[in-house]
Design an enzyme around this catalytic site. Structure first.
Site, short mmCIF file in Angstrom:
data_model
loop_
_atom_site.label_atom_id
_atom_site.label_comp_id
_atom_site.label_asym_id
_atom_site.label_seq_id
_atom_site.Cartn_x
_atom_site.Cartn_y
_atom_site.Cartn_z
N HIS A 284 0.84 -1.20 0.00
CA HIS A 284 0.00 0.00 0.00
C HIS A 284 0.88 1.25 0.00
O HIS A 284 2.06 1.19 0.31
CB HIS A 284 -0.90 0.03 1.24
CG HIS A 284 -0.09 0.10 2.51
ND1 HIS A 284 0.45 -1.02 3.10
CD2 HIS A 284 0.30 1.16 3.25
CE1 HIS A 284 1.13 -0.64 4.17
NE2 HIS A 284 1.06 0.67 4.29
N HIS B 7 6.14 6.08 -1.12
CA HIS B 7 6.81 4.82 -1.43
C HIS B 7 5.90 3.66 -1.04
O HIS B 7 4.98 3.83 -0.24
CB HIS B 7 8.14 4.70 -0.68
CG HIS B 7 7.97 4.59 0.80
ND1 HIS B 7 7.71 5.70 1.60
CD2 HIS B 7 7.98 3.51 1.63
CE1 HIS B 7 7.58 5.29 2.86
NE2 HIS B 7 7.74 3.97 2.90
#
Length: 186
Positions: A46, A129
């Site tokens: 995620h 990220h």
């Protein structure tokens, strides 16, 4: 049923769609082969937009209201994941070379709303990220640029609870809101 003293470890995130998830699975194998470490389970990948932290059960409705309001004001966009990194902390990740303004604004809006309500929020700069490895061995050389890239659709906002286990954190989506105003009709 949770008690009033129960707490949740929460964050706001975006989950990848199937094509992006497949690309991430390929990259985690590549990074793991080079740098070792513990792989993030595939269905746990995620993009964290705002880490909330420990929140009392009694504050959950406030956090949900923030998510609903910010999602309604945000516009969908895409994030091009086109580089890999292994940070000195041992985090191996997929990241963008360039961060679209809309994504930074979404993260900022969430943190500002959390702060305004007196809830935990992150003060550090947003660094988008997707974590693929933990406890990887950092090397002096950066990972090779991937042969391909993935587009992460930022079209929803999820409120996620994190549960720490012996084998690492497990994430469960509590709520999901589509970005943009709610449309009348179909």
């Amino acid at each position: 049923m949770p008690t009033d003293s129960a707490t949740y470890r929460l964050f706001f995130a975006v989950w990848p769609d199937e094509p992006c998830a497949r690309w991430l699975d390929e990259q985690v194998e590549h990074l793991h082969h080079q740098y070792g470490g513990r792989q993030t389970p595939p269905r746990q990948h995620h993009l964290t937009l705002a880490f909330v932290g420990e929140v009392a059960h009694s504050q959950l409705t406030i956090v949900e209201a923030i998510g609903r309001q910010i999602a309604a004001q945000a516009e969908p966009c895409r994030l091009k994941l086109d580089k890999l990194a292994v940070w000195p902390s041992g985090i191996g990740c997929a990241a963008p070379t360039r961060t679209p303004t809309r994504i930074s604004q979404l993260a900022s809006a969430l943190n500002a709303a959390l702060k305004a309500q007196g809830l935990p929020y992150e003060e550090r700069r947003f660094r988008p990220h997707i974590t693929l490895l933990r406890k990887a061995t950092p090397a002096e050389d950066a990972p090779a640029t991937p042969d391909s890239f993935a587009l992460l659709k930022i079209d929803h906002l999820s409120l996620v609870v994190s549960r720490l286990t012996r084998s690492g954190p497990l994430y469960q989506e509590l709520r999901r809101w589509h970005l943009g105003p709610i449309q009348d009709g179909s």
